[in-house]
Design a protein around this motif. Structure first.
Motif: not given
Length: 198
Positions: A156-163, A170-177
């Motif tokens: 599960f990946v996220m960007g550091d910019n939380r605005h 991953s909240r948009y395109f799902g879990n990453v292989k």
């Protein structure tokens, strides 16, 4: 008796031979330079394909950690020996695009296989424990998310910019292989005034 002067034929021959030799020497040196540059290029190309990559940050999704147009050194070999760990910054293929399109994203690993991820009350939770995120400068402004449990070989990946709406992750395109992760971003190498490790 007339004086006898030495013949100049031998010296002329030597001069001509010397001139030809310098021509051949110049050509040999030029060939050596071309060959060296060619070998260096091939080695660099192979290293970039299999060992490292140079990537450019696009967009604002990783602020404040990374700024747009900064250049990253990406280690492509590291994940042949281990899996990505929470907190690592990675470069991955954009899972929201088709397999023929080569668009890449820079994101942070926040959860690994078997973890349960949730965004609740503007806070990231992994395995029901709030995650301390010193790399961000604001709480998550987007809506609550999850919980989602990762399967084997999923991250599960996220960007550091939380605005709100600033990071496609991953909240948009799902879990990453794992196979979609190109490598780990090791450091910023450009601009020179901002060289730093990640």
């Amino acid at each position: 008796m007339e004086p006898v002067f030495p013949s100049s034929k031998k010296s002329d021959t030597k001069q001509q031979a010397g001139s030809g030799g310098s021509q051949r020497g110049w050509r040999a040196e030029l060939w050596d330079v071309i060959r060296t540059v060619g070998i260096a290029f091939i080695v660099l190309l192979l290293l970039q394909i299999y060992v490292f990559n140079l990537s450019v940050v696009k967009g604002q999704s990783m602020e404040p950690t990374l700024e747009e147009s900064e250049r990253l050194f990406v280690n492509k070999l590291i994940y042949d020996f281990k899996g990505p760990s929470p907190g690592e910054v990675v470069v991955l293929k954009d899972p929201s695009l088709g397999p023929d399109k080569k668009e890449y994203l820079v994101k942070r690993i926040v959860a690994v296989p078997a973890d349960t991820v949730e965004v609740r009350g503007h806070q990231l939770f992994v395995n029901n424990t709030a995650v301390n995120e010193p790399y961000t400068d604001i709480q998550i402004e987007d809506a609550d998310f999850g919980p989602v449990t990762l399967n084997a070989d999923e991250y599960f990946v996220m960007g550091d910019n939380r605005h709100a709406g600033r990071s496609k992750d991953s909240r948009y395109f799902g879990n990453v292989k794992k196979k979609e992760i190109i490598g780990r971003a090791e450091f910023v190498f450009w601009p020179l005034t901002k060289i730093r490790g990640l």
